[in-house]
Design a protein around this motif. Structure first.
Motif, PDB file in Angstrom:
ATOM      1  N   ALA A 159      -0.273 -34.806  -9.505  1.00 52.26           N
ATOM      2  CA  ALA A 159       0.685 -35.699  -8.848  1.00 52.26           C
ATOM      3  C   ALA A 159       1.791 -36.102  -9.819  1.00 52.26           C
ATOM      4  O   ALA A 159       2.974 -36.125  -9.453  1.00 52.26           O
ATOM      5  N   LYS A 160       1.413 -36.403 -11.037  1.00 43.62           N
ATOM      6  CA  LYS A 160       2.402 -36.761 -12.061  1.00 43.62           C
ATOM      7  C   LYS A 160       3.366 -35.599 -12.285  1.00 43.62           C
ATOM      8  O   LYS A 160       4.589 -35.791 -12.344  1.00 43.62           O
ATOM      9  N   THR A 161       2.832 -34.401 -12.396  1.00 44.75           N
ATOM     10  CA  THR A 161       3.666 -33.210 -12.599  1.00 44.75           C
ATOM     11  C   THR A 161       4.618 -33.005 -11.418  1.00 44.75           C
ATOM     12  O   THR A 161       5.805 -32.713 -11.605  1.00 44.75           O
ATOM     13  N   LYS A 162       4.119 -33.165 -10.199  1.00 43.54           N
ATOM     14  CA  LYS A 162       4.970 -33.013  -9.004  1.00 43.54           C
ATOM     15  C   LYS A 162       6.097 -34.035  -9.012  1.00 43.54           C
ATOM     16  O   LYS A 162       7.241 -33.711  -8.664  1.00 43.54           O
ATOM     17  N   LEU A 163       5.781 -35.270  -9.380  1.00 47.24           N
ATOM     18  CA  LEU A 163       6.815 -36.308  -9.437  1.00 47.24           C
ATOM     19  C   LEU A 163       7.901 -35.934 -10.435  1.00 47.24           C
ATOM     20  O   LEU A 163       9.091 -36.044 -10.138  1.00 47.24           O
ATOM     21  N   LEU A 164       7.500 -35.509 -11.615  1.00 45.11           N
ATOM     22  CA  LEU A 164       8.470 -35.169 -12.653  1.00 45.11           C
ATOM     23  C   LEU A 164       9.308 -33.948 -12.274  1.00 45.11           C
ATOM     24  O   LEU A 164      10.495 -33.890 -12.564  1.00 45.11           O
ATOM     25  N   ARG A 165       8.695 -32.971 -11.596  1.00 44.09           N
ATOM     26  CA  ARG A 165       9.433 -31.768 -11.183  1.00 44.09           C
ATOM     27  C   ARG A 165      10.375 -32.033 -10.015  1.00 44.09           C
ATOM     28  O   ARG A 165      11.386 -31.357  -9.861  1.00 44.09           O
ATOM     29  N   SER A 166      10.028 -32.993  -9.155  1.00 41.67           N
ATOM     30  CA  SER A 166      10.865 -33.244  -7.980  1.00 41.67           C
ATOM     31  C   SER A 166      12.044 -34.163  -8.279  1.00 41.67           C
ATOM     32  O   SER A 166      12.933 -34.314  -7.445  1.00 41.67           O
ATOM     33  N   ALA A 167      12.054 -34.754  -9.452  1.00 39.33           N
ATOM     34  CA  ALA A 167      13.144 -35.666  -9.807  1.00 39.33           C
ATOM     35  C   ALA A 167      14.437 -34.891 -10.034  1.00 39.33           C
ATOM     36  O   ALA A 167      14.440 -33.801 -10.595  1.00 39.33           O
ATOM     37  N   ASP A 168      15.532 -35.476  -9.551  1.00 34.01           N
ATOM     38  CA  ASP A 168      16.842 -34.899  -9.846  1.00 34.01           C
ATOM     39  C   ASP A 168      17.564 -35.847 -10.800  1.00 34.01           C
ATOM     40  O   ASP A 168      17.004 -36.829 -11.265  1.00 34.01           O
ATOM     41  N   GLY A 169      18.808 -35.572 -11.082  1.00 30.89           N
ATOM     42  CA  GLY A 169      19.568 -36.351 -12.060  1.00 30.89           C
ATOM     43  C   GLY A 169      19.622 -37.835 -11.766  1.00 30.89           C
ATOM     44  O   GLY A 169      19.455 -38.660 -12.659  1.00 30.89           O
TER      45      GLY A 169
END
Length: 191
Positions: A159-169
């Motif tokens: 979940a942490k990885t998904k959050l970090l990957r889905s973040a944009d600028g």
């Protein structure tokens, strides 16, 4: 979120104020005054603090149960509740989706490893009356606890990885802070 409320009538007395997804309303006897908040306006630092506080409260609630066999299902329940409280059509749609998915995975893990000898248990906060888990929690079978906790840590890490990957600028910093708050829940599972 910033909304400016100007009285339509100077004698308007507000009986209640409600914050719903993308909608702020104040009601009085027979008068409704509504301000619509644009979807992009929800990514404020105020709302981020509220969300981070909810994630911290989830961890603290589960920690206060003092029963390691309930931690996985407790996190499932609390993260599901946090996800439900995130308004739709906002800058946090992806966060809501990830938290809901994480909650579902943790719930399924608890269901598959339920200690049937103990049954499901109601969990409330000491001194808080009926405030507690939204449903009875499933304790994990003692012989499966270490393996289940390891799997739960992996689910939280995903979940942490998904959050970090889905973040944009524009939301990278906020998503990183949410991921960090989610990460802190792993402490419950490593004891």
């Amino acid at each position: 979120m910033r909304a400016v409320l100007r009285p339509v009538v100077t004698t308007l007395s507000i009986v209640s104020m409600t914050l719903a997804p993308g909608l702020v309303s104040a009601q009085s006897t027979g008068v409704l005054f509504t301000v619509v908040v644009p979807a992009g306006g929800f990514g404020s630092s105020l709302y981020l603090r509220e969300l981070l506080s909810s994630l911290t409260a989830a961890r603290l609630f589960c920690q206060q149960l003092n029963d390691e066999t309930l931690q996985v299902d407790c996190l499932s329940d609390r993260l599901g509740q946090v996800a439900q409280e995130i308004p739709e059509d906002t800058d946090y749609d992806e966060v809501r989706s990830i938290l809901a998915d994480t909650s579902a995975q943790l719930g399924e893990l608890a269901r598959a490893n339920h200690d049937r000898a103990r049954g499901r248990l109601r969990a409330t906060q000491p001194g808080q009356g009926e405030k507690g888990a939204t449903r009875p929690l499933r304790p994990i079978a003692p012989d499966a606890l270490a393996a289940v906790n390891a799997q739960a840590v992996d689910i939280l890490e995903e979940a942490k990885t998904k959050l970090l990957r889905s973040a944009d600028g524009k939301n990278r910093n906020q998503y990183a802070r949410i991921a960090q708050a989610l990460e802190s829940n792993k402490v419950l599972l490593r004891s």
